[in-house]
Design an enzyme around this catalytic site. Structure first.
Site, short mmCIF file in Angstrom:
data_model
loop_
_atom_site.label_atom_id
_atom_site.label_comp_id
_atom_site.label_asym_id
_atom_site.label_seq_id
_atom_site.Cartn_x
_atom_site.Cartn_y
_atom_site.Cartn_z
N ASN A 1 36.80 9.34 42.63
CA ASN A 1 37.68 9.05 43.77
C ASN A 1 36.92 9.51 45.02
O ASN A 1 36.78 10.70 45.27
CB ASN A 1 39.01 9.78 43.65
CG ASN A 1 39.92 9.54 44.84
OD1 ASN A 1 39.48 9.53 45.98
ND2 ASN A 1 41.21 9.36 44.60
N GLU B 1 40.10 4.84 45.63
CA GLU B 1 40.50 5.18 46.99
C GLU B 1 39.38 4.84 47.98
O GLU B 1 38.99 5.65 48.82
CB GLU B 1 40.93 6.65 47.11
CG GLU B 1 41.89 6.87 48.26
CD GLU B 1 42.52 8.27 48.29
OE1 GLU B 1 43.26 8.52 49.25
OE2 GLU B 1 42.29 9.08 47.37
N TYR C 1 43.41 3.30 39.75
CA TYR C 1 43.81 4.35 40.69
C TYR C 1 45.34 4.43 40.64
O TYR C 1 46.04 3.67 41.31
CB TYR C 1 43.31 4.04 42.10
CG TYR C 1 43.75 5.01 43.17
CD1 TYR C 1 43.80 6.38 42.92
CD2 TYR C 1 44.11 4.56 44.44
CE1 TYR C 1 44.21 7.27 43.90
CE2 TYR C 1 44.52 5.44 45.42
CZ TYR C 1 44.57 6.80 45.15
OH TYR C 1 44.97 7.67 46.11
N ASP D 1 41.01 7.62 38.61
CA ASP D 1 41.88 8.71 39.06
C ASP D 1 43.28 8.36 38.57
O ASP D 1 43.98 7.56 39.19
CB ASP D 1 41.83 8.83 40.58
CG ASP D 1 42.76 9.89 41.12
OD1 ASP D 1 43.39 10.61 40.31
OD2 ASP D 1 42.89 10.00 42.36
N ASP E 1 37.75 15.30 47.75
CA ASP E 1 38.36 16.42 47.03
C ASP E 1 38.26 16.25 45.52
O ASP E 1 38.66 17.13 44.75
CB ASP E 1 39.82 16.64 47.45
CG ASP E 1 40.63 15.36 47.51
OD1 ASP E 1 40.08 14.27 47.26
OD2 ASP E 1 41.84 15.44 47.83
N HIS E 2 37.68 15.13 45.07
CA HIS E 2 37.41 14.88 43.65
C HIS E 2 35.92 15.01 43.38
O HIS E 2 35.09 14.74 44.25
CB HIS E 2 37.85 13.47 43.26
CG HIS E 2 39.32 13.24 43.31
ND1 HIS E 2 40.10 13.15 42.18
CD2 HIS E 2 40.15 13.05 44.36
CE1 HIS E 2 41.36 12.92 42.53
NE2 HIS E 2 41.42 12.85 43.86
#
Length: 262
Positions: free
Chosen positions: A9, A36, A107, A150, A252-253
């Site tokens: 992601n 994303e 996703y 994700d 953040d992944h």
């Protein structure tokens, strides 16, 4: 055919084009599945990716939201895309390798902050999305397939930093875990990551809200690699590239990898 696949992601492929290229240069996965992307397909910066050998792409995009892409060094052809739960979101795309293996890139909706569909429409959408996935896999059981992405659920107790503390937090609630389990069972999907790393805490996401994500280590395993039973035994080498969470202006992944000998 042996190939290494990564799922990530990226939280805006255009903003983090440099990070994608860094991953391509340093880790050199044969196939990279992004979620994303937050970009229309025509604005995904493919020129730089092609310069690194990723000459094939299948993707679905939206301006500013969602978006999934499969970038590959190996020849791939488009194998469809689903509008799960009829949301009109770009949350799934599939590609087929020349050896007949189909790769699904998903996703799943995050689900908002309140785990109650009566007061939180986004949570209901997440459950409906998973239900649609489950029903599709039940009606047409996949073969020679890999599912990555994700999925926005950390199913096991050791997939989160504190099981008891997160039981009422979206991504680890019992209803979500059960729904994901039904979806996995419907397609007889094998969790490749946990096949390779059966024990111990393992995370792929750390919140931006944590000022020192690495030391606090309050992570969750939201990103997954699954395979159908007919090819799951060919998988090995699963890992999470935790270091990527510490790159400059990171997602953040962190990317999740697996290798398949097929």
């Amino acid at each position: 055919m042996a190939f290494t696949l990564a799922t990530w992601n990226i939280n805006s492929v255009r903003l983090r084009e440099g990070l994608v290229q860094r991953l391509m240069r340093e880790e050199m996965p044969d196939i990279l599945c992004l979620q994303e992307c937050k970009s229309p397909v025509e604005k995904i910066p493919v020129e730089g990716f092609r310069a690194l050998g990723y000459n094939w792409m299948v993707a679905r995009g939206q301006k500013g939201y969602n978006g999934v892409a499969i970038l590959s060094k190996l020849p791939i052809s488009e194998a469809g895309a689903g509008d799960y739960a009829a949301l009109g979101h770009a949350r799934h795309v599939a590609a087929r390798l020349e050896n007949g293996v189909t790769i699904h890139n998903f996703y799943v909706p995050a689900g908002g902050d309140i785990p109650d569909r009566e007061v939180n429409v986004k949570f209901g959408q997440k459950l409906d999305f998973l239900t649609h996935m489950r029903d599709e896999f039940h009606d047409s059981r996949p073969e020679k397939a890999i599912l990555v992405g994700d999925l926005n659920i950390a199913p096991r107790e050791d997939d989160v930093w504190n099981h008891k503390a997160l039981l009422k937090i979206v991504s680890h609630t019992p209803v979500e875990v059960a729904q994901l389990g039904e979806t996995q069972e419907a397609g007889q999907w094998v969790d490749v990551t946990r096949q390779d790393v059966p024990e111990g805490r393992l995370y792929s996401w750390w919140s931006y809200r944590s000022p020192d994500w690495d030391a606090a280590d309050k992570g969750r395993r939201l990103d997954h690699v699954w395979a159908t039973p007919d090819i799951s035994n060919a998988a090995h080498g699963s890992r999470v590239l935790r270091a990527a969470r510490g790159w400059e202006q990171p997602s953040d992944h962190a990317p999740v990898f697996a290798t398949f000998d097929l």
